[in-house]
Design an enzyme around this catalytic site. Structure first.
Site, short mmCIF file in Angstrom:
data_model
loop_
_atom_site.label_atom_id
_atom_site.label_comp_id
_atom_site.label_asym_id
_atom_site.label_seq_id
_atom_site.Cartn_x
_atom_site.Cartn_y
_atom_site.Cartn_z
N ASP A 2 32.50 -19.67 49.09
CA ASP A 2 33.11 -20.86 50.12
C ASP A 2 31.98 -21.99 50.20
O ASP A 2 30.88 -21.82 50.02
CB ASP A 2 33.08 -20.21 51.36
CG ASP A 2 33.84 -20.79 52.44
OD1 ASP A 2 34.93 -21.21 52.03
OD2 ASP A 2 33.07 -21.17 53.46
N GLU A 22 34.26 -23.13 45.33
CA GLU A 22 35.13 -24.26 46.01
C GLU A 22 34.14 -25.47 46.15
O GLU A 22 33.13 -25.47 47.02
CB GLU A 22 35.27 -23.76 47.58
CG GLU A 22 36.26 -24.93 48.34
CD GLU A 22 36.13 -24.77 49.74
OE1 GLU A 22 37.21 -25.02 50.45
OE2 GLU A 22 35.22 -24.17 50.19
C1 BGC Z 1 37.56 -22.36 53.42
C2 BGC Z 1 38.02 -22.59 54.71
C3 BGC Z 1 37.15 -22.20 55.96
C4 BGC Z 1 35.78 -23.15 55.36
C5 BGC Z 1 34.69 -22.73 56.41
C6 BGC Z 1 36.72 -23.38 53.24
O1 BGC Z 1 36.47 -24.37 52.46
O2 BGC Z 1 38.55 -22.40 52.19
O3 BGC Z 1 39.22 -21.64 54.95
O4 BGC Z 1 37.75 -22.64 57.22
O5 BGC Z 1 35.56 -23.14 54.35
O6 BGC Z 1 34.07 -21.31 55.91
#
Ligand code: BGC
Ligand code: MG
Length: 509
Positions: A201, A259
């Site tokens: 994340d 991500e």
């Molecule tokens: C996740 C989100 C989350 C955020 C904070 C992201 O990019 O995909 O769903 O709210 O990180 O953890």
């Protein structure tokens, strides 16, 4: 463009199924999906043909951001089950040849995490977070939260702590050795249990720049950062990825997919160097309109971004943070036709594909009433942004009325639209032309046919070939176009008289 991958890893052309555990299937009647619910429906996933799962967070959490606020990173939240439920899921998935990856949230923890409770109680124990004195009564700098509002919250003794997301998600201080030690423990804990890897994340977060300089406040769109945004993509984040990779390297075949929302391909490729992440999410297809030239540009861009690092590209049309593609492409029958056409394009590409649960059913975004909204974005934006709940509504399995076999409980955590009877798995199973059967066939062909091999060569916008002999054509125009000669393997909708209608794609060999 000819692509050569150094080694053929299992994930190099895998289809990952992103599973939002709250919304997949509820086994215990509390209206919220859970791990045993996933285990019960593994045959469904096996028939869909996916190679791996990505589970959104299932660790112990007060659920301020539905699990992205982790209070105990090495246990399962009772809402989802317990460690033995995870063991059951792992065993049953592995028995079907399906790998299981989990979400790792290293940028922040929950404000209910013991470290943060300790920090609140004792100012001398605040160095695992980012606490600062304010400037007079103002916060230490002007950073805003990705969810809206200030990125700082003041505690009763006057200091402020940083949270790039909700105030219930304090950012960790990655200059503290205990943060590294704890994340290593977490990684090994799950890997030792048999988990096959992680989705990381906010992989572009974690490292903060010295002095925490002010940001420019012109654009704070959700998870979209600009070149000069000091909150993200700081140099020392790469040390953190190298550290994570060293741990994963002790577990052959494990994978980390990050991500990564950064500005530009050069910056993106840095995360995919051989000693950092295996895979990075590329969101260009999510951002592209249903337009052949835009789709081509998005594909080329994603391929060259991965190529810069000699990495495998990744493809995704939707996830738990964005509007569902059926709606993005215009909604209704036309939005669905376009979503199916884009699925065919995506599944024709080399690399790792991520299918978000419900995508295979052609689910649209749900327009939810104010009073049921749960995403912190809704309140933090002063009720100007509705947030992400509309793409997280539970999946319809069977029957003619909510909760459509998702749960024994009609009171599901988000209400399910009454008009989803035609979209249930049961209904689509029985209909050869359903979106579900279309996805099954497409994934099967992708994994079985030799034509899905090698690089991508554009014939023109909306038409490309693979070295293996596949031809993929997409019609985003208003008039039917002639199909190239050859055998049609699969089309996303009916073909009329050798023509490819608008909003349709086809595979030929
Ligand atoms: C996740 C989100 C989350 C955020 C904070 C992201 O990019 O995909 O769903 O709210 O990180 O953890
Ligand atoms: Mg449940």
């Amino acid at each position: 463009m000819i692509r050569h991958f150094a080694r053929r890893e299992w994930w190099a052309d895998a289809v990952f199924y992103q599973l939002y555990p709250r919304s997949f299937r509820d086994s215990n009647g509390d209206g919220v999906g859970d791990l045993d619910g996933v285990t019960e429906r593994l045959d469904y996933l096996s028939a869909l043909g996916v190679n791996a799962l990505w589970l959104n967070p299932v660790m112990v959490s007060p659920m301020a951001d539905h699990g992205y606020d982790v209070a105990d990173p090495r246990d399962i939240d009772p809402l989802f089950g317990d460690l033995t439920a995870l063991d059951r899921l792992l065993a049953a998935a592995h028995a079907r040849g399906i790998r299981v990856t989990m979400d790792l949230v290293p940028n922040h923890v929950s404000s209910a995490h013991p470290w943060f409770l300790e920090a609140l109680a004792d100012p001398s124990r605040r160095d695992r977070f980012i606490f600062r004195d304010g400037i007079g009564d103002a916060p230490p700098n002007n950073w805003v939260s990705v969810f809206g509002g200030p990125a700082w919250t003041r505690v009763p003794d006057g200091q402020w702590y940083l949270h790039l997301f909700d105030s219930a998600q304090p950012d960790l201080n990655w200059e503290h050795p205990e943060v590294f030690e704890d994340v290593e423990k977490t990684l090994r804990f799950w890997l030792d249990r048999g988990v096959d890897g992680f989705r990381i994340d906010v992989a572009h977060g974690m490292a903060k720049p010295p002095g925490l300089p002010d940001m420019s406040l012109t654009d704070n769109a959700l998870l979209r950062n600009k070149e000069d945004d000091p909150r993200f993509d700081n140099e020392s984040v790469h040390e953190i990825h190298r550290f994570i990779r060293r741990v994963l390297d002790d577990y052959p075949e494990s994978v980390a997919v990050g991500e990564v929302w950064v500005h530009g391909n050069e910056r993106f490729a840095r995360y995919l160097r051989p000693d950092e992440l295996h895979l990075g999410f590329n969101f260009r297809l999510v951002q592209a309109d249903f337009d052949a030239a835009e789709v081509r540009a998005a594909i080329d861009n994603a391929m060259s971004a991965a190529d810069l690092a000699g990495a495998v590209p990744t493809w995704t049309l939707s996830n738990h943070d964005v509007e569902r593609e059926v709606t993005r492409y215009g909604g209704g029958a036309r939005g669905l036709a376009r979503a199916r056409a884009m699925a065919l394009v995506m599944l024709a590409l080399p690399g790792a594909v991520f299918v978000y649960n419900g995508e295979e059913l052609g689910l649209p975004q749900v327009d939810l009433p104010d009073e049921v909204l749960q995403d912190p974005v809704w309140e933090r934006s002063g009720r100007t942004e509705r947030g992400r709940d509309g793409c997280r509504v539970p999946l319809p399995w069977s029957g003619d009325a909510p909760p459509f076999g998702f749960s024994a409980n009609p009171d599901t955590w988000l209400p399910m639209p009454a008009d989803w009877a035609g979209l249930t798995v049961q209904r689509q199973d029985a209909d050869p032309s359903s979106t579900l059967n279309f996805y099954r066939r497409a994934i099967e062909l992708r994994s079985r046919r030799p034509e899905f091999d090698g690089g991508v060569h554009w014939v023109r916008d909306g038409a490309f070939t693979r070295d293996g002999g596949l031809r993929c054509v997409l019609n985003t125009g208003a008039a039917p176009v002639t199909l190239p000669a050859g055998e049609v393997l699969l089309a996303s909708g009916p073909l009329t008289g050798g023509l490819l209608p608008p909003d349709t794609a086809a595979w030929l060999v």
